[in-house]
Design a protein around this motif. Sequence first.
Motif, PDB file in Angstrom:
ATOM      1  N   ASN A 156       7.297  -0.122  -8.530  1.00  0.00           N
ATOM      2  CA  ASN A 156       7.561  -1.588  -8.168  1.00  0.00           C
ATOM      3  C   ASN A 156       6.606  -2.336  -8.304  1.00  0.00           C
ATOM      4  O   ASN A 156       5.561  -1.837  -8.315  1.00  0.00           O
ATOM      5  CB  ASN A 156       8.312  -1.389  -6.865  1.00  0.00           C
ATOM      6  N   ALA A 157       7.099  -3.737  -8.152  1.00  0.00           N
ATOM      7  CA  ALA A 157       5.802  -4.764  -7.996  1.00  0.00           C
ATOM      8  C   ALA A 157       4.648  -4.551  -6.927  1.00  0.00           C
ATOM      9  O   ALA A 157       3.629  -4.811  -7.321  1.00  0.00           O
ATOM     10  CB  ALA A 157       6.654  -6.139  -8.067  1.00  0.00           C
ATOM     11  N   GLU A 158       5.368  -4.088  -5.794  1.00  0.00           N
ATOM     12  CA  GLU A 158       4.348  -4.076  -4.792  1.00  0.00           C
ATOM     13  C   GLU A 158       3.280  -2.938  -4.854  1.00  0.00           C
ATOM     14  O   GLU A 158       2.209  -3.117  -4.433  1.00  0.00           O
ATOM     15  CB  GLU A 158       5.058  -3.661  -3.434  1.00  0.00           C
ATOM     16  N   GLU A 159       3.795  -1.569  -5.352  1.00  0.00           N
ATOM     17  CA  GLU A 159       2.710  -0.514  -5.906  1.00  0.00           C
ATOM     18  C   GLU A 159       1.642  -1.236  -7.091  1.00  0.00           C
ATOM     19  O   GLU A 159       0.688  -1.047  -7.046  1.00  0.00           O
ATOM     20  CB  GLU A 159       3.693   0.569  -6.536  1.00  0.00           C
ATOM     21  N   ALA A 213       0.819  -4.217  -7.490  1.00  0.00           N
ATOM     22  CA  ALA A 213       0.142  -5.091  -7.044  1.00  0.00           C
ATOM     23  C   ALA A 213      -1.206  -4.568  -6.153  1.00  0.00           C
ATOM     24  O   ALA A 213      -2.092  -5.194  -6.124  1.00  0.00           O
ATOM     25  CB  ALA A 213       0.768  -6.270  -5.944  1.00  0.00           C
ATOM     26  N   GLN A 214      -1.031  -3.202  -5.926  1.00  0.00           N
ATOM     27  CA  GLN A 214      -2.243  -2.725  -5.126  1.00  0.00           C
ATOM     28  C   GLN A 214      -3.256  -2.387  -6.123  1.00  0.00           C
ATOM     29  O   GLN A 214      -4.495  -2.225  -5.514  1.00  0.00           O
ATOM     30  CB  GLN A 214      -1.610  -1.331  -4.592  1.00  0.00           C
ATOM     31  N   GLU A 234      -3.791  -5.009  -8.519  1.00  0.00           N
ATOM     32  CA  GLU A 234      -3.798  -6.414  -8.825  1.00  0.00           C
ATOM     33  C   GLU A 234      -3.199  -6.237 -10.266  1.00  0.00           C
ATOM     34  O   GLU A 234      -3.685  -7.108 -11.309  1.00  0.00           O
ATOM     35  CB  GLU A 234      -5.297  -6.715  -9.292  1.00  0.00           C
ATOM     36  N   THR A 268       0.500  -6.860 -12.642  1.00  0.00           N
ATOM     37  CA  THR A 268       2.107  -7.139 -12.402  1.00  0.00           C
ATOM     38  C   THR A 268       2.932  -6.668 -13.394  1.00  0.00           C
ATOM     39  O   THR A 268       4.068  -6.628 -13.299  1.00  0.00           O
ATOM     40  CB  THR A 268       1.942  -8.725 -12.784  1.00  0.00           C
ATOM     41  N   ILE A 328      -1.287   5.838  -4.883  1.00  0.00           N
ATOM     42  CA  ILE A 328      -0.080   5.057  -4.104  1.00  0.00           C
ATOM     43  C   ILE A 328       0.572   6.208  -3.492  1.00  0.00           C
ATOM     44  O   ILE A 328       1.221   7.262  -4.033  1.00  0.00           O
ATOM     45  CB  ILE A 328       0.765   4.370  -4.908  1.00  0.00           C
ATOM     46  N   ARG A 371       3.962   7.205  -1.671  1.00  0.00           N
ATOM     47  CA  ARG A 371       5.360   6.476  -1.410  1.00  0.00           C
ATOM     48  C   ARG A 371       5.967   7.136  -0.245  1.00  0.00           C
ATOM     49  O   ARG A 371       5.391   8.258   0.178  1.00  0.00           O
ATOM     50  CB  ARG A 371       6.152   6.777  -2.836  1.00  0.00           C
TER      51      ARG A 371
END
Length: 168
Positions: free
Chosen positions: A80-83, A85-86, A88, A90, A130, A132
Amino acid sequence: MSIQTAYIEPIATRLGEIWVAPEDIIQFPEGIPAFTEAKRFVVVTQPEIAPFGWLLAVDEPDLAFVVVRPADVLLPLGLNAEELAQVELTNVEEALVLAIIVVGHSPEETTANLLAPVIINLWLQIGKQIIRNDNIELAWWPLEPRIVNDRKRRLHLWPRAVAMPPSP
């Protein structure tokens, strides 16, 4: 005019001696969970273990993880976008996404950790594992034995991977 590539000292590993160019080194600012002292890694590929590779700590050459790109072995992994973003990002297409493999005593016992994928920003050369908060069973996702045993699968060119020659 000749262009010269600067290399760091060779790394003596259990895989053999590896010469790594500075641009191949991926920074993990937080390290890998449980291995937080290791901050610099390189992705290493070997034809005889394709589609698998290694995530090797540059400063601790005895620390290496067997990895696979989930898409290469048909593993279900969406980010997902949040992952993203970690590290940097998109767009997942700008990432090298890896799953750490837990090698079992047999192909049937070999699993991929989809609960904690490794995401690498190919432009900035930064990475992060990451963690989850999904289904815990994703930590031991079984691989199909035919994939684990299939040594004839082509080793796709992994971006930013250091290729080792086949073993003699």
